[in-house]
Write an enzyme that holds these catalytic residues in place. Structure first.
Site, PDB file in Angstrom:
ATOM      1  N   GLY A  77       2.623   6.153   9.614  1.00 35.27           N
ATOM      2  CA  GLY A  77       3.984   6.481   9.210  1.00 35.27           C
ATOM      3  C   GLY A  77       4.890   5.282   9.407  1.00 35.27           C
ATOM      4  CB  SER A  90       2.816   2.036   6.464  1.00 38.42           C
ATOM      5  OG  SER A  90       1.496   1.884   6.904  1.00 38.42           O
ATOM      6  CG  ASN A  93      -9.601   4.790   5.358  1.00 33.58           C
ATOM      7  OD1 ASN A  93      -9.649   3.883   6.181  1.00 33.58           O
ATOM      8  ND2 ASN A  93      -9.116   4.648   4.148  1.00 33.58           N
ATOM      9  CG  HIS A 140      -0.504   0.344   2.517  1.00 34.71           C
ATOM     10  ND1 HIS A 140      -0.068  -0.595   3.427  1.00 34.71           N
ATOM     11  CD2 HIS A 140      -0.367   1.537   3.130  1.00 34.71           C
ATOM     12  CE1 HIS A 140       0.310   0.008   4.543  1.00 34.71           C
ATOM     13  NE2 HIS A 140       0.144   1.313   4.394  1.00 34.71           N
ATOM     14  CG  ASP A 184      -3.862  -1.942   9.579  1.00 33.29           C
ATOM     15  OD1 ASP A 184      -3.852  -0.754   9.943  1.00 33.29           O
ATOM     16  OD2 ASP A 184      -4.906  -2.535   9.268  1.00 33.29           O
ATOM     17  CG  ASP A 234       0.347  -4.024   2.778  1.00 36.19           C
ATOM     18  OD1 ASP A 234       0.865  -3.631   1.706  1.00 36.19           O
ATOM     19  OD2 ASP A 234      -0.308  -3.284   3.534  1.00 36.19           O
TER      20      ASP A 234
END
Lengths: 717, 717
Positions: A649, A651, A324, A82, A668, A218
Site C-alpha cells: 500500500g 507503493s 507472488n 507498477h 518495494d 519504477d
C-alpha cells in the site's frame, strides 16, 4: 551465533532507547514525537504535519490500492510505474505498445485518458467519530455489537456521501478503540503523462522482486483533471487540470547514507500489535499451511498449462499472483523465524501482563483481555476449513461468480444500508466489472482441477470442521466430488459473459430458482457461507469490544517504557521517518544504500527482464550526468534504500528529505523485510525507493520531457 | 558505465603504478621487486626468500597437484581437506566413515597410512639449464627443435634421477626462453593425522564452490614419514617422522582487512602472456564450445544415473569433475567478457608491437613474432576435432585404458630416454594405479553413451578435420557408430582388472596382435593419434623456438613501463604478495574480507551441504572463543579473502603474514576471479583462505587435539 544475535534483537526491540525508527504514525501523533523527529534530523515543524487534510499531507493521494502525490499546481501526480501499470496497459495496443516503449506526452494535449475505473482519492476529511460509532454498541456483545458498529458506520458513510463527488469510509484505529470518518474527493479523469519503457520501469521484474540492490525506474507521471466547474468528472475533452490544495516540491539535490528521510502513504495492513497467540498461529500454522496449499494450486495450473497453451495464457495472471503470494508468505515465515518473532512477542506480552497485574486498572482490563484471548483461540477451531473456503472463493472464476451473484441477490433483499459491505448499490458496478473479466481468465478443466485440489483436502478434515451443505453438494468421497464437478461444469451456462451479466440483472427470486447448474450449486452452498459469516461477525464483534482492553494495556505499558504506540496499518494515511541506510544482509555481505547506473549495465543480459533499452544504455555509455551525479560517490544514482517503516500500500509513497522536499518514490521492500507486517526488525527492515535524480536525468537526457521538468520546478540542466 | 569502468580497468592494468599486487613471482625474482614488497608491507628480507631450495620456502611442498607446507620439525604437513580427500576416503569404510566423521589421531600411533600412490614432493634443487637444453636445438626448427629440447630434457632428468629417491623434471620459463632442472625428494609414506568432518571441511560443497562469503574449514593435517635410514620409503610400521629442512610457524594472531599477506605454492598454469589471438580463441571459441560439449556429457551421466543406482555411484566423481569444469569454464568466459580481456589484450599487444617497431632489435624480433602468430593460427584448424579427441581420452575409462596400453606398448619399443613423457619406465607404476582405479569408475552402458555423444559430433565435422583411422573404426554414420560400440564393448575383457594389468605386462608385439576387441580398436586408432601428436610437437617446437621473441619484446616493453614480468605459471614454486582485501562484486554489493561462525549458522539448513555437525553448532552457541576472536570485529573468524595472485594448484598454499608466520591456507578463488588464469583484474581477483584461528579453535574446543596444537607451537588456550 544465532542465540546471541537473537538476544541482541530482543533487547533492541524492547528497549525504549532503541525504538529504531519503527512506526507508521498517524499525522496527529507527530507532535507527540517531536523530540524523536528532531533527533532523527527532521528540520520542519511536526505540528505542520499533524493534519492530513491540510498542506503538505493533503498532497499525498490514494491511487488504486497504493499511494501517489501531487507534484505541481496543475494536478501532476507522481506514482510508481507498477501502480499505474493498468493505465499504461489500457492505452497500449499492437500498433502502439506503451508498455514496451514507454510514453512521453509532448504537451498537455497528448495526455492519454486512464481506464475509466481508475481513481485518485484526495483525503478532505478525517474526523474522529468514535462516540457516534459506539453509541448503539454499548452494553451489547458479539454479533449485536458488530451489527451496531456496522450500522452506525454505514449510516455515517451514507450521510457523508449524500452530497456526491466523495467516497467516505469509517476506519478503526487500535482495533475498535477509536473510529474515524474518512472523506475523500474522488477524481475520475486521470491521464497518462510520462511513463518509462517497461525495461526501465520494471527492470529486473520478478527476478529482482523484493531484491536489493535494485535498478528499476519504477515511476510514472499522471495528471488529474476535473470538469469545467472544478468538480470531479468523468473524462471529457473539455476538462481542465485539477488544482490541488497543495503539492510537493521535487528536491534539486539527493540524499545519501545517513540522511534523514520521511515518507507518507497508505500502508494497507499490519499485525504488529496482535497477541502472542496470533503470532504463533501465523508462524506455526497459517503461513506454512497457506504456502503448501497454494503450491498445490500452482502445480495444477502449471501442469494444465503444459498440455494446453490457451489455458496457460488464461491463467498466467492467476499463476503469477499465486507465485507472488507463495514467495511472499515464504519470505514472511523465514523472516519471522529469523527474528524469532513468536518468542520475542511472547516475552513482550508476558512482561506487559505482569506489569499490568500491578496496576490499579488490572481488575477491569485483565478479564476483558482474557476473554479476547479465548475468542481468538475459538476462531482457530475451523481454521483449516476457512483457509480452504477462502481459496475456493479467491482462486476460482466461475464458482466465485456464481457465489457472488447469489450473495448479491440475497443482499438485495435488504435495504441498501443494511446490505453486506461489498454488496451495496455503490459496489454493483465493481461486481459487473469482475464478472466481465472472467472471460479471459477461465478454463473449465483447470477450474475443476483447482476445486478438486481444495475440496479433496476439505473432505479429509475432521468431522467437526465439516459443513452439511458442502458435504451434500460435493459428496464425501473423491469419486462423488469428481462426479459433481463434471456434471455441474458440463451443464452451466455461466461461462458465457451474457449469462453472468444476466444474473446481475435478474431479480433475487429468479436467481434462487435458477436452473443453471452452477447457480443452483451456489444457492445450496450459500446458507453455509452465510452462517460462517455470521459466526465470524460475532467473533469480530466480541474482538471489537474486547481488544481495546489489550490495546489500552499495551499503550500504557509502552508509555511507562517511554514509547509512543502507532496504530496498526489500515489503509489510512501514515507517516514514517528514518534514514538512508545500508543493509548487512548476511555474514560478510553488505549492501550499499544507493545503486548506480553502472549496475544497470552489469545486470543487463539483453533479454527480459534485464533488457535495458538502447537509448538508456547509450546514455549511460555517454555518461552525460552533469547536475545529477551523487556528489559523495560520484556515480549516477538509480534507487536508494532506507529503514522507513512501510508495508503493502506504500507503493508510490513520496519520500521526503529533512526539508520536506521530494527525493524519492517508495516502490518495494527487501526480501528480509517481508515479515515486517508482523514485526519490525531494525536489522533487516528496509524500503526501496526510486531516486528522483534518476527520474529527472531520464526526463532530461534519455526520453526528454523538458516541459515536464519545468512544471516540476526542476528544469533540465 | 561499462565503457568508462573498462577504460579505468585498462589504465589500471597497463599503468606502471597500478601493478596492483599482480604476479606469481619466481623466488629468484623477489630481490628485484624489493621496493614493491616493502611498500606492500613485507617486513622480512626478500633476499631470504630468493632460493626455493632453502628455508623457509623449502617448507612448501607439492601434494598431488596442489600445495602444502611443513608446520613442525616432525614432518607435520598442513594442506586442504579437498587436497587430502583421497587419503580420507582411502581410510573410510562402512564401519568407519572418516569423510562424515572426520578423524583425530589420539597420538602418533593412530596416524593412518595414505593411499599408496599419494606423494609429497620437497623441492631440493632448481638449476638453470637453458644452455644444456638448447645446445642441440640451435639451428633446428619445428619437430627437430622439439625433439632436441625433449631429448636434452630427458637426458637431464635421467641423470638427475640416477641416484634414486628423487623426481626430476625440466621446466621452461617464458615459453622456451629459460629452462630449469627441478629436483624433488619424493616422500611415499604419508599419514592422516587430523581431518574435520566433511560438513566442516567442505561446508557448502558445490553450492559454495567459487563463492565468497565462504564458511568451510578446508584443512587437513598429514605427517610425512621416512625409513629408519632417513630416506624416502614406502609405508612401514617402523618408519619414523621425516625431519624437514624447515617448517613454517603458525601465527598466534590473525589478520584483518588491509594487512599484508603472502603466499607460496605451485600454481598450475596461466596464460597471461599469451598472444591476443590466443585470447580471442579462448573467449570466442574454446570456452563456449568446451562448455557445450561437457554439458552434453553431463546430461548423459545424469540421465544414466536416474535409471541405474550403481552407475550413479561409479560416475559420481567424474560427474562432479565435469560439473566443476563446466562451472569453471563458464565463469572464466564470464570474467573475461566482464574484463573485456580480448580487447584489452589486443590493445596492449598492438601498443607493444608499435613500440617494438621503433626499437633497433625489431628487425630480428618481428619476423619471429609474426612466424609464431602464423603457427598459432595454423594450430586452430583442427580445434573442433582436437577438443573432441581430448574428451574422448579423458572422459572414458576403458577406451582410455586400451589407448594407454597400446601407447605404452608402442613406446616400449624405444629406448627409455626416447619414450614419450608419461610412458617411460618411471611412469609405469602410475599407469598401473590408474588401470586399477577403472574398476570403481566404469559402466559399459555409460561409457558407450559418452562415446556416442562425442563421436556423433566428430562425425558431423567438415571432411578436412576427419581422420581415416577413426572413420574406419567407428564408421561415418550414427548407426555404424552404435553397431561398433555395441560389438566392441560386448566382446572386450578389459572390464576385468586382471585383464588390464595383464595388458601392462604383455610384450608390445603381443598387444599389437591382441584379439581383445577394445585393444584391437585402440590399435587401429593409434596411428592417427600418433600422427596428431607429431603435428602438435612440430608446432610446439616452432613455438618453443619463436615465442621467446614475443616474450623478449614483451619483457623489454614492460621494462620501459617500469614493470617486472613474472613467467606464466607452470607448476613450479611461486610467491605472490598482497593484502587482506574486501570485494566489491557488483553495484552496491560489498563483501567483507572475513567471515565468522555466525555465517555458518545462517547458512545451516540441516541438510547437505549446509549440515554443520552438532558439536560445531553447540560450540558456536556456547561461544567459547577466548583467544581466537578477531579483535577488530569481535567475531570468531572462519575464512578470509585476499587479493593474492593464485590459480589452480595453489590449493593448500600457506598464507603468511608480514612476519612470515602462517595465518591461513589458500583453498579457492571467488567466482569473479576464475578468469584470472588469463587476466588479472584487480577489481575482482581474490583468493579464499581458511583462517588458521578457526582451525586452532576447532582443534582446541570442538574436536580437540591438544597434542597437535602443542606440536604446532600454538598450545590450547
Amino acid at each position: 551465533m544465532r542465540l546471541k544475535t537473537m538476544g541482541l534483537a530482543i533487547a533492541m526491540l524492547l528497549a525504549p532507547a532503541a525504538q529504531a525508527d519503527e512506526g507508521m504514525w498517524m499525522p496527529s501523533q507527530l507532535p507527540d514525537i517531536t523530540e524523536q523527529l528532531r533527533k532523527a534530523g527532521f528540520r520542519g515543524k511536526p505540528a505542520e504535519l499533524a493534519d492530513l487534510t491540510k498542506a503538505p499531507l493533503n498532497a499525498v493521494v490514494k491511487v488504486g490500492g497504493a499511494t501517489g502525490a501531487f507534484v505541481s499546481d496543475q494536478g501532476l501526480v507522481l506514482t510508481n510505474h507498477h501502480v499505474a501499470f493498468g493505465v499504461i496497459q489500457y492505452n497500449s495496443n499492437a500498433q502502439r505498445d506503451l508498455i514496451r516503449d514507454g510514453y512521453v506526452a509532448a504537451d498537455r494535449s497528448e495526455e492519454l485518458p486512464a481506464n475509466p475505473d481508475f481513481r485518485l482519492l484526495v483525503t478532505t476529511g478525517f474526523d474522529k467519530v468514535t462516540d457516534k460509532v459506539l453509541a448503539d454498541a454499548h452494553g451489547k456483545t458479539g454479533r449485536a455489537y458488530y451489527d451496531a458498529v456496522d450500522a452506525a458506520g454505514k449510516a455515517l458513510v451514507a450521510e457523508c456521501e449524500r452530497a456526491g463527488g466523495v467516497r467516505c469510509s469509517v476506519v478503526t484505529m487500535f482495533y475498535g478503540r477509536d473510529f474515524y470518518l474518512v472523506k475523500q474527493l474522488e477524481l475520475r479523469d486521470v491521464r497518462l503523462v510520462y511513463a518509462p519503457p517497461r525495461a526501465i520501469g520494471n527492470y529486473g521484474d520478478e527476478v529482482d522482486n523484493f531484491v536489493w540492490p535494485r535498478h528499476a525506474g519504477d515511476f510514472t507521471v499522471l495528471r488529474a483533471y476535473v470538469g469545467p466547474d472544478g468538480k470531479p468528472a468523468d473524462y471529457a475533452k473539455e476538462n481542465r487540470p485539477y488544482v490541488p490544495p497543495a503539492h510537493l516540491q521535487v528536491a534539486r539535490d539527493g540524499v545519501n547514507e545517513g540522511d534523514y528521510v520521511m515518507l507518507a502513504g497508505y500502508p494497507g495492513i499490519t499485525y504488529r500489535h496482535r497477541s502472542a497467540a496470533e503470532f504463533a498461529d501465523q508462524v506455526e500454522w497459517r503461513l506454512p499451511t497457506a504456502v503448501a496449499t497454494m503450491k498445490a494450486l500452482q502445480d495444477v495450473i502449471e501442469d494444465a498449462g503444459k498440455a494446453d497453451a490457451q489455458a496457460k495464457i488464461r491463467y498466467a495472471s492467476q499463476l503469477q499472483s499465486l507465485k507472488n503470494g507463495i514467495k511472499r508468505f515464504s519470505g514472511e515465515l523465514e523472516g519471522l523465524q529469523r527474528s524469532d518473532a513468536v518468542s520475542v512477542r511472547r516475552k513482550d506480552e508476558a512482561a506487559m501482563l505482569a506489569w499490568l497485574g500491578k496496576q490499579p486498572d488490572a481488575r477491569t482490563l485483565r478479564p476483558r483481555i482474557d476473554a479476547a484471548m479465548a475468542e481468538i483461540a475459538a476462531g482457530n477451531v475451523g481454521r483449516e476449513r476457512d483457509l480452504l473456503l477462502g481459496l475456493l472463493q479467491s482462486q476460482t472464476q466461475l464458482l466465485r461468480s456464481a457465489l457472488r451473484l447469489q450473495r448479491l441477490a440475497h443482499e438485495r433483499g435488504k435495504p441498501d444500508a443494511e446490505r453486506e459491505s461489498g454488496y451495496q448499490q455503490r459496489d454493483e458496478e465493481l461486481i459487473a466489472g469482475q464478472l466481465r473479466q472472467v472471460q479471459r481468465r477461465y478454463d473449465p478443466a483447470v477450474e475443476k482441477r483447482l476445486l478438486t485440489t481444495l475440496l479433496t483436502r476439505y473432505q479429509q478434515l475432521p468431522a467437526a470442521q465439516h459443513l452439511p451443505e458442502f458435504d451434500a453438494a460435493f459428496g464425501r468421497t473423491p469419486a462423488e466430488l469428481m462426479g459433481t464437478l463434471d456434471r455441474v461444469y458440463a451443464a452451466t451456462k455461466l461461462g458465457e459473459e451474457a449469462q453472468r451479466l444476466q444474473g446481475l440483472k435478474a431479480a433475487p427470486t429468479e436467481l434462487a430458482v435458477s436452473d443453471d447448474a452452477l447457480l443452483k450449486l451456489a444457492a445450496k452452498l450459500q446458507p453455509a457461507l452465510l452462517r460462517l459469516d455470521d459466526e465470524r461477525k460475532a467473533r469480530e464483534g466480541e474482538l471489537l469490544r474486547l481488544r481495546p482492553a489489550y490495546m489500552q494495556a499495551l499503550i500504557a505499558y509502552r508509555e511507562q517504557q517511554g514509547r509512543a504506540v502507532y496504530p496498526d496499518a489500515n489503509s489510512t494515511l501514515r507517516v514514517s521517518y528514518g534514514k538512508v541506510t545500508p543493509l548487512k544482509a548476511r555474514d560478510a555481505v553488505s549492501y550499499a544504500p544507493l545503486t548506480s547506473t553502472a549496475g544497470i549495465v552489469e545486470k543487463n543480459t539483453g533479454t527480459e527482464p534485464f533488457d535495458a533499452p538502447k537509448p538508456l544504455l547509450d546514455a549511460i555509455a555517454k555518461g552525460d550526468y552533469a547536475g545529477y551525479l551523487d556528489p559523495k560517490s560520484g556515480t549516477m544514482p538509480v534507487d536508494f534504500l532506507s529503514n522507513l517503516d512501510t508495508t503493502g500500500g506504500n507503493s508510490g509513497s513520496p519520500v521526503l528529505n529533512a526539508k520536506g522536499e521530494l527525493v524519492g518514490l517508495n516502490f518495494d521492500s527487501n526480501w528480509e523485510a517481508v515479515s515486517a507486517s508482523w514485526m519490525f526488525d531494525p536489522r533487516y527492515k528496509r524500503a526501496i525507493h526510486v531516486d528522483l535524480r534518476y527520474m529527472r536525468w531520464l526526463m532530461d537526457k534519455v526520453y526528454p520531457a523538458h516541459w515536464l521538468l519545468a512544471e516540476l520546478g526542476t528544469p533540465a540542466r
